[in-house]
Structure formats: C-alpha cells, structure tokens
Design a protein around this motif. Structure first.
Motif, PDB file in Angstrom:
ATOM      1  N   SER A   1       0.943  -1.347   0.209  1.00 16.25           N
ATOM      2  CA  SER A   1      -0.178   0.051   0.109  1.00 16.25           C
ATOM      3  C   SER A   1       0.906   1.217  -0.085  1.00 16.25           C
ATOM      4  O   SER A   1       0.603   2.345  -0.675  1.00 16.25           O
ATOM      5  N   GLN A   2       1.878   1.122   0.935  1.00 15.82           N
ATOM      6  CA  GLN A   2       2.706   2.451   0.726  1.00 15.82           C
ATOM      7  C   GLN A   2       3.542   2.759  -0.493  1.00 15.82           C
ATOM      8  O   GLN A   2       3.519   3.784  -0.947  1.00 15.82           O
ATOM      9  N   THR A   3       3.832   1.401  -1.186  1.00 15.37           N
ATOM     10  CA  THR A   3       4.616   1.756  -2.491  1.00 15.37           C
ATOM     11  C   THR A   3       3.551   2.348  -3.530  1.00 15.37           C
ATOM     12  O   THR A   3       3.845   3.092  -4.261  1.00 15.37           O
ATOM     13  N   GLN A   4       2.235   1.901  -3.650  1.00 16.29           N
ATOM     14  CA  GLN A   4       1.363   2.199  -4.543  1.00 16.29           C
ATOM     15  C   GLN A   4       0.906   3.800  -4.203  1.00 16.29           C
ATOM     16  O   GLN A   4       1.040   4.554  -5.155  1.00 16.29           O
ATOM     17  N   SER A   5       0.815   3.944  -2.912  1.00 16.57           N
ATOM     18  CA  SER A   5       0.657   5.647  -2.497  1.00 16.57           C
ATOM     19  C   SER A   5       1.835   6.510  -3.210  1.00 16.57           C
ATOM     20  O   SER A   5       1.685   7.502  -3.658  1.00 16.57           O
ATOM     21  N   ALA A   6       3.126   5.708  -3.081  1.00 21.76           N
ATOM     22  CA  ALA A   6       4.255   6.626  -3.764  1.00 21.76           C
ATOM     23  C   ALA A   6       4.086   6.710  -4.973  1.00 21.76           C
ATOM     24  O   ALA A   6       4.580   7.939  -5.516  1.00 21.76           O
ATOM     25  N   VAL A   7       3.937   5.751  -5.762  1.00 22.52           N
ATOM     26  CA  VAL A   7       3.925   5.905  -7.309  1.00 22.52           C
ATOM     27  C   VAL A   7       2.790   6.664  -7.815  1.00 22.52           C
ATOM     28  O   VAL A   7       2.869   7.461  -8.791  1.00 22.52           O
ATOM     29  N   ASP A   8       1.780   6.490  -6.998  1.00 22.23           N
ATOM     30  CA  ASP A   8       0.759   7.481  -7.340  1.00 22.23           C
ATOM     31  C   ASP A   8       1.012   8.907  -7.428  1.00 22.23           C
ATOM     32  O   ASP A   8       0.731   9.633  -8.086  1.00 22.23           O
ATOM     33  N   ALA A   9       1.631   9.219  -6.275  1.00 22.14           N
ATOM     34  CA  ALA A   9       2.134  10.488  -6.079  1.00 22.14           C
ATOM     35  C   ALA A   9       3.114  11.136  -6.870  1.00 22.14           C
ATOM     36  O   ALA A   9       2.938  12.271  -7.608  1.00 22.14           O
TER      37      ALA A   9
ATOM     38  N   ASP B   1       5.276  13.894 -28.379  1.00 15.21           N
ATOM     39  CA  ASP B   1       4.551  15.072 -27.490  1.00 15.21           C
ATOM     40  C   ASP B   1       3.634  14.318 -26.262  1.00 15.21           C
ATOM     41  O   ASP B   1       2.803  14.070 -26.405  1.00 15.21           O
ATOM     42  N   PRO B   2       4.661  13.827 -25.530  1.00 18.01           N
ATOM     43  CA  PRO B   2       3.983  12.813 -24.590  1.00 18.01           C
ATOM     44  C   PRO B   2       3.107  13.697 -23.530  1.00 18.01           C
ATOM     45  O   PRO B   2       3.253  14.805 -23.421  1.00 18.01           O
ATOM     46  N   LYS B   3       1.842  13.028 -23.074  1.00 17.29           N
ATOM     47  CA  LYS B   3       1.129  13.635 -22.251  1.00 17.29           C
ATOM     48  C   LYS B   3       0.671  12.609 -21.071  1.00 17.29           C
ATOM     49  O   LYS B   3       0.167  13.232 -20.120  1.00 17.29           O
ATOM     50  N   SER B   4       1.111  11.418 -20.861  1.00 20.93           N
ATOM     51  CA  SER B   4       1.114  10.346 -19.866  1.00 20.93           C
ATOM     52  C   SER B   4       2.457  10.248 -19.228  1.00 20.93           C
ATOM     53  O   SER B   4       3.389  10.191 -20.069  1.00 20.93           O
ATOM     54  N   VAL B   5       2.369   9.876 -18.102  1.00 18.93           N
ATOM     55  CA  VAL B   5       3.535   9.362 -17.177  1.00 18.93           C
ATOM     56  C   VAL B   5       3.341   8.059 -16.648  1.00 18.93           C
ATOM     57  O   VAL B   5       2.152   7.775 -16.035  1.00 18.93           O
ATOM     58  N   ARG B   6       4.313   7.099 -16.639  1.00 17.42           N
ATOM     59  CA  ARG B   6       4.126   5.769 -16.038  1.00 17.42           C
ATOM     60  C   ARG B   6       5.324   5.860 -14.837  1.00 17.42           C
ATOM     61  O   ARG B   6       6.391   5.866 -15.312  1.00 17.42           O
ATOM     62  N   VAL B   7       4.898   5.460 -13.699  1.00 17.64           N
ATOM     63  CA  VAL B   7       6.044   5.400 -12.684  1.00 17.64           C
ATOM     64  C   VAL B   7       5.739   4.125 -11.945  1.00 17.64           C
ATOM     65  O   VAL B   7       4.768   3.668 -11.652  1.00 17.64           O
ATOM     66  N   VAL B   8       7.413   3.558 -11.971  1.00 11.21           N
ATOM     67  CA  VAL B   8       7.257   2.324 -11.311  1.00 11.21           C
ATOM     68  C   VAL B   8       8.143   2.270 -10.161  1.00 11.21           C
ATOM     69  O   VAL B   8       9.480   2.800 -10.231  1.00 11.21           O
ATOM     70  N   ALA B   9       8.070   1.909  -8.994  1.00 13.95           N
ATOM     71  CA  ALA B   9       8.914   1.787  -7.945  1.00 13.95           C
ATOM     72  C   ALA B   9       9.168   0.339  -7.319  1.00 13.95           C
ATOM     73  O   ALA B   9       8.044  -0.470  -7.266  1.00 13.95           O
ATOM     74  N   ASP B  10      10.281  -0.109  -7.053  1.00 14.99           N
ATOM     75  CA  ASP B  10      10.591  -1.314  -6.447  1.00 14.99           C
ATOM     76  C   ASP B  10      11.142  -1.345  -5.300  1.00 14.99           C
ATOM     77  O   ASP B  10      12.277  -0.835  -5.087  1.00 14.99           O
ATOM     78  N   ALA B  11      10.452  -1.745  -4.337  1.00 13.99           N
ATOM     79  CA  ALA B  11      10.786  -1.798  -2.624  1.00 13.99           C
ATOM     80  C   ALA B  11      11.401  -3.146  -2.449  1.00 13.99           C
ATOM     81  O   ALA B  11      10.577  -4.389  -2.366  1.00 13.99           O
ATOM     82  N   ALA B  12      12.676  -3.321  -2.770  1.00 13.27           N
ATOM     83  CA  ALA B  12      13.356  -4.769  -2.621  1.00 13.27           C
ATOM     84  C   ALA B  12      13.926  -4.808  -1.176  1.00 13.27           C
ATOM     85  O   ALA B  12      14.237  -3.790  -0.559  1.00 13.27           O
TER      86      ALA B  12
ATOM     87  N   THR C   1      13.519 -11.918   3.370  1.00 13.40           N
ATOM     88  CA  THR C   1      13.154 -10.514   2.984  1.00 13.40           C
ATOM     89  C   THR C   1      12.179 -10.986   1.912  1.00 13.40           C
ATOM     90  O   THR C   1      11.844 -11.914   1.372  1.00 13.40           O
ATOM     91  N   PHE C   2      11.412  -9.814   1.118  1.00 13.83           N
ATOM     92  CA  PHE C   2      10.453  -9.831   0.322  1.00 13.83           C
ATOM     93  C   PHE C   2      10.582  -8.619  -0.610  1.00 13.83           C
ATOM     94  O   PHE C   2      11.303  -7.523  -0.267  1.00 13.83           O
ATOM     95  N   ARG C   3       9.895  -8.474  -1.734  1.00 11.06           N
ATOM     96  CA  ARG C   3       9.909  -7.159  -2.561  1.00 11.06           C
ATOM     97  C   ARG C   3       8.603  -7.051  -3.237  1.00 11.06           C
ATOM     98  O   ARG C   3       7.790  -7.578  -3.318  1.00 11.06           O
ATOM     99  N   VAL C   4       8.334  -5.594  -3.195  1.00 11.00           N
ATOM    100  CA  VAL C   4       7.090  -5.304  -3.866  1.00 11.00           C
ATOM    101  C   VAL C   4       7.439  -4.317  -4.892  1.00 11.00           C
ATOM    102  O   VAL C   4       8.239  -3.423  -4.791  1.00 11.00           O
ATOM    103  N   ASP C   5       6.888  -4.487  -6.354  1.00 12.28           N
ATOM    104  CA  ASP C   5       6.824  -3.269  -7.196  1.00 12.28           C
ATOM    105  C   ASP C   5       5.468  -2.933  -7.730  1.00 12.28           C
ATOM    106  O   ASP C   5       4.720  -3.597  -7.928  1.00 12.28           O
ATOM    107  N   ARG C   6       5.138  -1.568  -7.846  1.00 14.05           N
ATOM    108  CA  ARG C   6       3.938  -1.266  -8.039  1.00 14.05           C
ATOM    109  C   ARG C   6       4.146  -0.124  -9.201  1.00 14.05           C
ATOM    110  O   ARG C   6       5.189   0.427  -9.157  1.00 14.05           O
ATOM    111  N   GLU C   7       2.833   0.134  -9.848  1.00 14.58           N
ATOM    112  CA  GLU C   7       3.037   1.021 -10.971  1.00 14.58           C
ATOM    113  C   GLU C   7       1.882   2.010 -11.058  1.00 14.58           C
ATOM    114  O   GLU C   7       0.590   1.521 -10.573  1.00 14.58           O
ATOM    115  N   ALA C   8       1.890   3.221 -11.356  1.00 16.72           N
ATOM    116  CA  ALA C   8       0.793   4.062 -11.540  1.00 16.72           C
ATOM    117  C   ALA C   8       1.102   4.832 -12.985  1.00 16.72           C
ATOM    118  O   ALA C   8       2.253   5.114 -13.362  1.00 16.72           O
ATOM    119  N   VAL C   9      -0.184   4.934 -13.696  1.00 17.28           N
ATOM    120  CA  VAL C   9      -0.050   5.876 -14.867  1.00 17.28           C
ATOM    121  C   VAL C   9      -0.928   6.925 -14.633  1.00 17.28           C
ATOM    122  O   VAL C   9      -2.131   6.802 -14.255  1.00 17.28           O
TER     123      VAL C   9
END
Length: 399
Positions: free
Chosen positions: A59-67, A130-141, A155-163
């Motif tokens: 959830s924290q990673t998703q909030s980060a990539v959303d922001a 002429d890009p109008k959109s952004v994709r952000v991916v973060a990997d919490a490893a 250990t574990f890892r989580v990667d999340r994406e937001a567009v």
C-alpha cells in the motif's frame, strides 16, 4: 465400625486405581500436544504478522508511485516540452513517501516513462514526440520479514505501477444548457451569459485538440422552427431511444456543432444573441436534452477520445409529464452505457439538486451547485463552470 460382609453368592473386587507410571504417561502426552499446538499457533501468528506487513508495504509503495505520477503529470501539463523535469518531479514525490523499513525508495529503484495513454485499449505506450502521460514504477526490494526465517525466507520485494494522464488527452464536450422560461427570472440567464465563456476559456488554456459543442433545451418537436424565428440552431432528433412516446416529443437544439474553434464558439454562441430564456418552449425536459447530447457525441464524436456532457439546469425535469425525473435517470444510464461522463450544474434555488447529483453519479461525473441571491449567481455559476472545466482536464490516475 466393621465393613458389612458381601451378600451370598457375591465376591468383593477392589476398584483399580491408576499407577504413578500411567499418570506420568498421560501428563507427558499432554505436554507434547501443547508444545505441538503452541508451535503451530506461533507459526500462524508469525505468518499473519509478515503477510500484514507485506500488504502495508504494498500500500505504501502504491501511494508513492501514485504521488509521483500525479506530480509528473502536472509538470507535463504546465511544461509539456520539459520531460526531464517531469521525471525529477516523479522521483522526488515517490521519495517523499515513506515505504517499508527502508523509508525511502532508492532512485535506482524508480522508473519513470513518458508516453501516451490509449483510452480505447487502456494501455500505456512509451515514447513519442509530444507525451501527455507518465508511468512510474517503484521497486521496494529486500524488505525484511520479522519471522520469515521460520519459513526459510528473510526478505521480500514489492513493485507497483501508476499511470497518470496530464490533462492533455483530447476530448469532445457538449455544453447542454437550460434555456427554459424560468431562466428569465432572478438573474439566471444573465448569470449563464457571464459564466459559460469561462468554461471555454479554461479548456482553451490547456486544450490539446479538444472540441466543444452547445446543445440548448428544451423544444417540443414540431412547435419550434429555428428558421422561422431567424435562429441559427438546428433541431436534433436522436430517434425513439425510449418506449415513452411523450419523452420522444421533447428534443434538444444543436446551437453549435463540435468545433476546434473554441474562441470563435465563445464569442459567437455563448452570447446574449443565442443564450435567451424561454427561447424554445419554456419547459425543462432534462432527459430529452441529455439523450440528444449523448446521441450526438456517439454519432459525431471521435473514437479514442474522452466524451463529456456538461448539463446545466435551473429547475426540475418536468417533461415528459408522466415521468420527467425517471426519464432523465434512464438517459443517464444511456450515457454511462456509451462511456459518456456527465458533469451537472444546479443553478439557482429551485433546481432539483438531488436529481442532478444522481445523474452525475450514474456516469461517474461530478455535481456542482450555484445557488444564492440574484446578485450572487453570476460569480457562483462562473466558479462552478471553472471547477467543471478543471475537473475534466485535471491530471488523473488511469492505472
């Protein structure tokens, strides 16, 4: 006292009692069972704790990539040519959000891409001039597990994406405006004339290949002749979309077709010459107006762009006679089925705010209220039109 002798033919038998060895065996078995159950319960608790922590980090990673995606989208909207600045904004806002026990996602674990969001397929296409959109991916490893060692995993890892789409997605918009008889009272038509151009100005300021048209209402089919009145509008008939024949008698008037010339539309149509109270018949057929606006968008709108109706009313849906509000909601469902989002504005103190709220909600739009005294209506309706325009063109998360 002596124990009585047993009756004739009966013999006495001593009641057996457990020996110390038997008692010890039973106590030993109980201890083993307790140890086994305790180990199992501890394992379950440990598993639950670690799984809960994994969901927290997710959830924290998703909030980060959303922001990060929203920040980068806003940057692109303001400075469309500066892709590098958008990337830096994305990384900065991702790292402002605490993620896991490491707190900050490292820069090399953040991926930022600019490109195009394809509405028709809900897909992100990277690159483009002429890009109008952004994709952000973060990997919490390498996030540590508290009890993972029990299961041979530490250990574990989580990667999340937001567009995010930066408000530059092309749109076709119909302004559906109430020109009924009640608009002539309490400064309502004056407020509309003052406020409607603001909507176009906001869209114009951030426009990227947008088109806007204007649909007025409500006219009774056969009783209003634009040519005979010297008007420029055109009667629009969608056809019998409902089994209610009375509803089909009420139609919209296409005052302006969808056009790229937003400034020309503002200066020629959204004026005192066209915006006239009681222009057609005096009634308020909200459902008929919405039906024709949606039908026009589906028939004349472009594929792969956003379709929107901005529906303004100062009264209550009083046509058709038997079911004005019900027919309006039926047409809201028709809009939703055709992927048309409806934003509604209730003008004045007599508007059916509950109905307008329901229409917007059924199409995933928003409802705005512009009420108050005659002297306040112009400023409040202007603010409402501005909020609608900014909401339609806002940077928004799409995935």
């Amino acid at each position: 006292m002596t124990r009585p002798a047993p009756a004739a033919g009966l013999t006495s038998r001593a009641i057996p009692t457990p020996t110390n060895a038997v008692r010890r065996d039973r106590r030993g078995a109980t201890i083993v069972l307790i140890v086994v159950l305790s180990t199992f319960l501890i394992g379950l608790v440990a598993f639950a704790v670690d799984v809960s922590w994994m969901y927290v980090v997710r959830s924290q990673t998703q909030s980060a990539v959303d922001a990060g995606a929203i920040a980068a989208g806003l940057s692109l909207r303001e400075y469309p040519e500066d892709v590098e600045q958008a990337r830096l904004y994305a990384e900065h806002f991702v790292q402002l959000n605490a993620v896991g026990r490491q707190a900050v996602v490292p820069t090399d674990a953040i991926t930022v891409e600019t490109g195009t969001w394809l509405e028709s397929s809900s897909d992100f296409r990277p690159g483009g001039a002429d890009p109008k959109s952004v994709r952000v991916v973060a990997d919490a490893a390498n996030e540590p597990l508290a009890f993972g060692g029990i299961f041979n995993r530490t250990t574990f890892r989580v990667d999340r994406e937001a567009v995010a789409v930066g408000g530059g997605t092309p749109m076709d918009i119909i302004m559906t405006l109430d020109l009924s008889g009640s608009m002539g009272s309490q400064g309502r038509i004056e407020a509309l004339r003052a406020a409607a151009p603001t909507f176009v100005d906001v869209i114009l300021g951030v426009s990227d290949d947008d088109r806007i048209g204007v649909m007025g209402y409500g006219a009774l089919l056969g009783s209003y002749d634009p040519i005979a009145r010297g008007h420029d509008g055109t009667i629009y008939t969608s056809g019998p979309l409902s089994g209610d024949e009375n509803a089909n008698e009420w139609v919209g008037v296409l005052e302006a077709e969808l056009t790229y010339d937003l400034a020309g539309l503002r200066d020629s149509v959204l004026t005192t010459r066209v915006l006239v109270a009681n222009k057609y018949n005096g009634w308020t057929p909200v459902g008929g107006a919405l039906r024709d606006s949606v039908h026009y968008l589906t028939a004349s709108g472009r594929m792969g762009v956003g379709h929107y109706v901005v529906l303004m009313s100062d009264g209550r849906a009083n046509k058709p006679n038997n079911n004005g509000p019900g027919f309006a909601l039926e047409m809201a469902d028709y809009a939703a089925a055709n992927d048309v989002t409806v934003y509604t504005i209730s003008l004045g103190n007599g508007a059916d705010e509950a109905l307008m709220e329901q229409i917007a909600a059924r199409t995933e739009g928003e409802h705005f209220i512009a009420s108050g005294s005659a002297g306040e209506l112009s400023s409040r309706l202007t603010a409402a039109f501005r909020e609608v325009a900014e909401s339609i063109k806002r940077t928004r998360l799409v995935r």
